[in-house]
Design an enzyme around this catalytic site. Structure first.
Site, mmCIF file in Angstrom:
data_model
loop_
_atom_site.group_PDB
_atom_site.id
_atom_site.type_symbol
_atom_site.label_atom_id
_atom_site.label_comp_id
_atom_site.label_asym_id
_atom_site.label_seq_id
_atom_site.Cartn_x
_atom_site.Cartn_y
_atom_site.Cartn_z
ATOM 1 N N ASP A 203 71.403 92.417 63.652
ATOM 2 C CA ASP A 203 72.625 92.064 64.390
ATOM 3 C C ASP A 203 73.713 93.116 64.253
ATOM 4 O O ASP A 203 74.901 92.791 64.260
ATOM 5 C CB ASP A 203 73.187 90.708 63.926
ATOM 6 C CG ASP A 203 72.154 89.609 64.004
ATOM 7 O OD1 ASP A 203 71.388 89.612 64.980
ATOM 8 O OD2 ASP A 203 72.108 88.773 63.092
ATOM 9 N N LYS B 168 73.126 96.924 68.001
ATOM 10 C CA LYS B 168 72.380 98.075 68.502
ATOM 11 C C LYS B 168 72.394 98.139 70.024
ATOM 12 O O LYS B 168 72.413 99.223 70.604
ATOM 13 C CB LYS B 168 70.948 97.957 67.993
ATOM 14 C CG LYS B 168 70.085 99.118 68.270
ATOM 15 C CD LYS B 168 68.975 99.217 67.255
ATOM 16 C CE LYS B 168 68.307 97.893 66.952
ATOM 17 N NZ LYS B 168 67.651 97.339 68.139
ATOM 18 N N GLY C 88 67.232 89.647 69.433
ATOM 19 C CA GLY C 88 68.013 89.414 70.649
ATOM 20 C C GLY C 88 69.030 90.527 70.799
ATOM 21 O O GLY C 88 70.017 90.553 70.086
ATOM 22 N N HIS C 89 68.734 91.498 71.659
ATOM 23 C CA HIS C 89 69.672 92.601 71.865
ATOM 24 C C HIS C 89 70.424 92.368 73.163
ATOM 25 O O HIS C 89 69.820 92.328 74.225
ATOM 26 C CB HIS C 89 68.933 93.946 71.995
ATOM 27 C CG HIS C 89 68.031 94.233 70.843
ATOM 28 N ND1 HIS C 89 66.897 95.007 70.948
ATOM 29 C CD2 HIS C 89 68.104 93.847 69.562
ATOM 30 C CE1 HIS C 89 66.315 95.074 69.774
ATOM 31 N NE2 HIS C 89 67.019 94.378 68.920
ATOM 32 N N THR D 288 64.095 81.724 62.862
ATOM 33 C CA THR D 288 64.550 81.523 64.234
ATOM 34 C C THR D 288 63.688 80.464 64.946
ATOM 35 O O THR D 288 63.976 80.116 66.089
ATOM 36 C CB THR D 288 64.473 82.844 65.028
ATOM 37 O OG1 THR D 288 63.114 83.293 65.000
ATOM 38 C CG2 THR D 288 65.375 83.911 64.427
ATOM 39 N N ARG E 10 43.418 87.459 59.336
ATOM 40 C CA ARG E 10 42.373 87.894 60.277
ATOM 41 C C ARG E 10 41.811 86.762 61.129
ATOM 42 O O ARG E 10 40.646 86.721 61.475
ATOM 43 C CB ARG E 10 41.247 88.635 59.545
ATOM 44 C CG ARG E 10 41.752 89.939 58.962
ATOM 45 C CD ARG E 10 41.090 90.324 57.708
ATOM 46 N NE ARG E 10 41.396 89.394 56.644
ATOM 47 C CZ ARG E 10 40.851 89.443 55.441
ATOM 48 N NH1 ARG E 10 39.961 90.363 55.183
ATOM 49 N NH2 ARG E 10 41.178 88.572 54.518
ATOM 50 N N GLN F 60 65.486 93.205 63.809
ATOM 51 C CA GLN F 60 65.884 92.657 62.512
ATOM 52 C C GLN F 60 66.562 93.760 61.684
ATOM 53 O O GLN F 60 67.171 94.647 62.244
ATOM 54 C CB GLN F 60 64.696 92.034 61.753
ATOM 55 C CG GLN F 60 64.148 90.761 62.392
ATOM 56 C CD GLN F 60 63.281 91.013 63.606
ATOM 57 O OE1 GLN F 60 62.384 91.834 63.582
ATOM 58 N NE2 GLN F 60 63.534 90.320 64.686
ATOM 59 N N ARG G 11 73.630 80.224 65.691
ATOM 60 C CA ARG G 11 74.186 79.797 64.392
ATOM 61 C C ARG G 11 75.350 80.695 63.974
ATOM 62 O O ARG G 11 75.406 81.863 64.335
ATOM 63 C CB ARG G 11 73.100 79.921 63.301
ATOM 64 C CG ARG G 11 71.978 78.936 63.459
ATOM 65 C CD ARG G 11 70.914 79.155 62.406
ATOM 66 N NE ARG G 11 70.142 80.372 62.658
ATOM 67 C CZ ARG G 11 69.136 80.781 61.900
ATOM 68 N NH1 ARG G 11 68.797 80.100 60.832
ATOM 69 N NH2 ARG G 11 68.475 81.865 62.200
ATOM 70 N N ARG H 287 77.137 83.243 61.803
ATOM 71 C CA ARG H 287 76.671 84.261 60.855
ATOM 72 C C ARG H 287 77.542 84.207 59.618
ATOM 73 O O ARG H 287 78.752 83.982 59.711
ATOM 74 C CB ARG H 287 76.725 85.643 61.488
ATOM 75 C CG ARG H 287 75.714 85.801 62.598
ATOM 76 C CD ARG H 287 75.703 87.231 63.155
ATOM 77 N NE ARG H 287 74.820 87.305 64.306
ATOM 78 C CZ ARG H 287 75.056 88.016 65.396
ATOM 79 N NH1 ARG H 287 76.146 88.730 65.492
ATOM 80 N NH2 ARG H 287 74.196 88.015 66.397
ATOM 81 N N LYS I 32 81.549 98.125 65.159
ATOM 82 C CA LYS I 32 82.552 97.067 65.036
ATOM 83 C C LYS I 32 83.683 97.388 64.054
ATOM 84 O O LYS I 32 84.178 96.497 63.361
ATOM 85 C CB LYS I 32 81.851 95.749 64.687
ATOM 86 C CG LYS I 32 80.901 95.288 65.803
ATOM 87 C CD LYS I 32 80.286 93.960 65.536
ATOM 88 C CE LYS I 32 80.824 92.906 66.461
ATOM 89 N NZ LYS I 32 80.090 91.637 66.406
HETATM 90 P P1 IMP Z 1 62.000 84.695 61.446
HETATM 91 O O1 IMP Z 1 61.963 86.153 61.737
HETATM 92 O O2 IMP Z 1 62.260 83.829 62.646
HETATM 93 O O3 IMP Z 1 60.813 84.243 60.654
HETATM 94 O O4 IMP Z 1 63.272 84.422 60.482
HETATM 95 C C1 IMP Z 1 63.321 84.909 59.159
HETATM 96 C C2 IMP Z 1 64.731 85.333 58.788
HETATM 97 O O5 IMP Z 1 65.082 86.495 59.517
HETATM 98 C C3 IMP Z 1 65.816 84.294 59.105
HETATM 99 O O6 IMP Z 1 66.835 84.408 58.135
HETATM 100 C C4 IMP Z 1 66.339 84.757 60.448
HETATM 101 O O7 IMP Z 1 67.661 84.322 60.672
HETATM 102 C C5 IMP Z 1 66.277 86.274 60.257
HETATM 103 N N1 IMP Z 1 66.136 87.000 61.525
HETATM 104 C C6 IMP Z 1 65.043 87.107 62.296
HETATM 105 N N2 IMP Z 1 65.283 87.890 63.364
HETATM 106 C C7 IMP Z 1 66.549 88.316 63.259
HETATM 107 C C8 IMP Z 1 67.368 89.191 64.052
HETATM 108 O O8 IMP Z 1 66.969 89.753 65.075
HETATM 109 N N3 IMP Z 1 68.647 89.381 63.587
HETATM 110 C C9 IMP Z 1 69.113 88.815 62.437
HETATM 111 N N4 IMP Z 1 68.376 87.994 61.693
HETATM 112 C C10 IMP Z 1 67.107 87.745 62.082
#
Ligand code: IMP
Length: 422
Positions: free
Chosen positions: A16, A19, A43-44, A132, A146, A225, A304, A306, A332
């Site tokens: 987040d 980017k 989510g970009h 997520t 596998r 991520q 949610r 942050r 930012k």
């Molecule tokens: P998952 O990737 O959905 O399994 O989530 C695992 C953890 O990574 C959780 O804390 C999510 O909020 C965080 N997370 C997954 N994708 C993103 C992202 O693109 N940005 C920020 N946090 C993320």
């Protein structure tokens, strides 16, 4: 002919980092833009030609006719969500099928993976990761076991393979007594998504990328991520399930380490985290609320709140080390315009012991801060570094000195014009 390089553009803390705003500065320089890890958990938000798009699985080079975009083998893909994302772009006039190649080796997220994600989270109770809910963990688990299905599987006898895997998932869910769900509608859309996916070039993307590099073309590997969510190096078990660090570019695209060129590390002038897990710099007071409000810090995928706090140099230095960051991009900065004092976390402390190295178990550590004077100036109208207030210059120099890495771009607002190159 000089061989091309793969540059990486990575969020280097908890994701987040914003980017989406800088990718359009970057993408024109590259022939190929590739995603190497993650899936629709990302989510970009990208504003292109005045229109807002949220890209989840599709690389950011998609808006440019002349570019090849790749969803690499390290990614996981949900056909229904991919189709929804792609349809929106097609409706806006972008011809995806000629610009986007998908690795046959990328794994498929089934509807039942998403149910399993929810079921595993529910079973964890207060220890839940706060995922997520997109089925990321169960899909990567299945890749490692596998037993997963890959994109290439849709080309041959797919229904049978799907039914077998779904039956296995249903058995696990029944064993967990997690039976209160109905995926009938979701499954229908998912199968339509599979049919849609068949219309795309499903290829051996690692060969394509390496051929492009041999021909002198340059590749941008676009991260998702953040480093602290990396499966190996993040705050395990409160992490995502893929290699989000620069090493993941090699495995997730099939490129050798000596092909990596510049590594751009994106961070925010402060810290945020979404989901559960240790976060020593978290502020539970009105300063945290103010950062959230001014920075609009709400999850792009889940909406949610942050969690917010001051810049964490322990995490930043760790991430720079793991990724081999060659240039930093600070996003930012304007969110901190109103503060008299800006704090920076320089170490963690627990039971009277301080460390500047990221500890194995980040639980229970408290942040140790150094205070710097705030600039108390509106940065959003600034168009060049020369206009920066002294305190901002000092903040930048302080971070550069501490991290031994240059900050080459400073963002001072959400607009494309508010991106200052140094
Ligand atoms: P998952 O990737 O959905 O399994 O989530 C695992 C953890 O990574 C959780 O804390 C999510 O909020 C965080 N997370 C997954 N994708 C993103 C992202 O693109 N940005 C920020 N946090 C993320």
């Amino acid at each position: 002919m000089t061989k091309g390089k793969v540059d990486a553009l990575l969020g280097i803390v908890f994701g987040d980092e914003g980017k989406g705003k800088v990718v359009d500065v970057f993408t024109p320089r590259y022939d190929v833009v590739a995603r190497f890890a993650g899936g629709p958990n990302a989510g970009h938000t990208i504003i292109f030609e005045g229109k807002k798009f949220v890209l989840r699985s599709i690389p950011s080079g998609i808006f440019d006719e002349g570019k090849l975009n790749i969803i690499g083998n390290g990614c996981v893909i949900a056909p229904d969500l991919f189709a929804a994302e792609a349809h929106e772009l097609e409706a806006a006039g972008y011809d995806l099928k000629s610009r986007l190649h998908i690795s046959k080796r990328a794994h498929l997220i089934l509807p039942t993976h998403r149910v399993l994600d929810r079921a595993y989270e529910a079973a964890k109770g207060k220890n839940k990761v706060g995922t997520t809910g997109k089925g990321i963990g169960p899909t990567y688990s299945e890749k490692a076991s596998r037993t997963g299905l890959r994109v290439g599987d849709i080309l041959d006898n797919f229904q049978e393979k799907y039914n077998a895997l779904k039956a296995r998932h249903m058995q696990i869910l029944s064993d967990m007594h997690y039976t209160d769900f109905d995926i009938t509608e979701e499954e229908k859309l998912w199968m339509e998504g599979v049919e849609y996916l068949r219309q795309f070039p499903l290829t051996d993307t690692e060969i394509e990328i390496n051929r492009a590099l041999e021909a002198g073309k340059n590749v941008l590997a676009e991260g998702a991520q953040g480093t602290m969510l990396d499966i190996d190096h993040g705050t395990y078990p409160f992490v995502s399930s893929s290699s989000t660090v620069c090493g993941g570019v090699c495995t997730g695209l099939g490129v050798a380490p000596n092909r990596i060129g510049e590594v751009f590390g994106i961070f925010k002038a402060y810290s945020t985290r979404v989901g559960a897990g240790p976060f020593p710099v978290e502020l539970f007071d009105e300063t945290g609320d103010l950062i959230r409000e001014v920075g609009h810090e709400y999850g792009a995928v889940t909406g949610r709140n942050r969690r917010c706090g001051w810049l964490d140099l322990v995490a930043l230095k760790y991430a720079i080390m793991l990724n081999g960051v060659t240039q930093l991009i600070m996003m930012k900065s304007d969110v901190l315009d109103g503060f008299d004092t800006i704090r920076v976390c320089t170490a963690y402390e627990k039971d009277g012991v301080q460390t500047t190295d990221m500890p194995y178990d980040t639980e229970g550590w408290k942040a140790v801060y150094e205070d710097l004077p705030g600039w108390k100036t509106d940065l959003t109208q600034m168009t060049s570094e020369q206009q920066f207030p002294l305190q901002l210059r000092d903040y930048i120099s302080y971070i550069e000195k501490e991290t031994a890495t240059p900050i080459t771009i400073v963002s001072v607002g959400p607009d494309r014009a508010q991106t200052i190159m140094r």
